[in-house]
Design a protein around this motif. Structure first.
Motif, short mmCIF file in Angstrom:
data_model
loop_
_atom_site.label_atom_id
_atom_site.label_comp_id
_atom_site.label_asym_id
_atom_site.label_seq_id
_atom_site.Cartn_x
_atom_site.Cartn_y
_atom_site.Cartn_z
N CYS A 16 6.06 -10.10 -8.56
CA CYS A 16 6.87 -10.78 -7.56
C CYS A 16 6.06 -11.90 -6.93
O CYS A 16 4.84 -11.77 -6.77
CB CYS A 16 7.28 -9.82 -6.46
SG CYS A 16 8.83 -9.01 -6.75
N ALA A 20 9.01 -12.81 -1.93
CA ALA A 20 10.03 -11.86 -2.40
C ALA A 20 9.49 -10.44 -2.24
O ALA A 20 8.29 -10.22 -2.22
CB ALA A 20 10.39 -12.13 -3.85
N ARG A 31 15.04 -11.88 -2.52
CA ARG A 31 14.65 -13.05 -1.72
C ARG A 31 15.57 -13.27 -0.53
O ARG A 31 15.60 -14.35 0.04
CB ARG A 31 14.67 -14.30 -2.60
CG ARG A 31 13.69 -14.24 -3.73
CD ARG A 31 13.73 -15.52 -4.52
NE ARG A 31 12.80 -15.49 -5.61
CZ ARG A 31 13.13 -15.69 -6.88
NH1 ARG A 31 14.37 -15.93 -7.21
NH2 ARG A 31 12.22 -15.64 -7.81
N SER A 35 15.45 -16.43 2.11
CA SER A 35 16.60 -17.32 2.04
C SER A 35 17.26 -17.48 3.40
O SER A 35 17.63 -18.58 3.80
CB SER A 35 17.63 -16.80 1.03
OG SER A 35 17.07 -16.74 -0.25
N VAL A 77 12.32 -20.49 -3.33
CA VAL A 77 13.46 -19.59 -3.47
C VAL A 77 14.04 -19.63 -4.87
O VAL A 77 14.14 -18.60 -5.53
CB VAL A 77 14.55 -19.94 -2.42
CG1 VAL A 77 15.76 -19.05 -2.60
CG2 VAL A 77 13.99 -19.81 -1.03
#
Length: 141
Positions: A16, A20, A31, A35, A77
């Motif tokens: 990862c 995340a 995520r 986000s 992202v």
């Protein structure tokens, strides 16, 4: 294992990234928190930009710098969305620069934005069709 995810059809876990979370047994990185953080920053920039619009215009590139920061953060992202936003940002910034110099008519500048938007949506379609449809709706309507 913790900190890794295994997409369908793979046997080797993938690590990862920093932004995340991947609990044990993850099929993809989570995520959502990052986000939402970026969304809150963009909304905050939009509110501040609307409140202090005249001062930002007087200072020149303040809004441009804030937008570039938001677009840059999107690379953490999703690369496909970040590429689309980067192309759209560069197109709008180039348009602004051309119009400020007074070298191009507004019709040509608008055509440049439309062509760049079409190319960006087509490139995004190759990578992620649902996002391409969503971004096309945002970009053109």
């Amino acid at each position: 294992p913790q900190g890794h995810f295994c997409p369908f059809g793979t046997e080797i876990p993938r690590k990862c990234n920093v932004f995340a979370s991947c609990p044990e047994g993850s099929k993809s990185p989570n995520r959502w928190f990052f986000s939402l953080l970026i969304l809150a920053a963009v909304v905050g920039f939009a509110v501040l930009g609307s409140l202090y619009y005249s001062k930002i215009v007087d200072y020149g590139l303040g809004l441009c710098a804030l937008t570039a920061t938001a677009v840059g953060l999107m690379w953490f992202v999703d690369e496909a969305i970040a590429l689309f936003l980067s192309l759209a940002f560069v197109s709008v910034a180039a348009n602004w620069a051309l119009l400020m110099m007074g070298q191009v008519s507004p019709a040509v500048a608008s055509g440049l934005v439309a062509v760049t938007g079409c190319v960006a949506v087509l490139l995004l379609w190759l990578v992620h069709p649902p996002w391409a449809a969503f971004m096309a709706g945002l970009f053109f309507f």
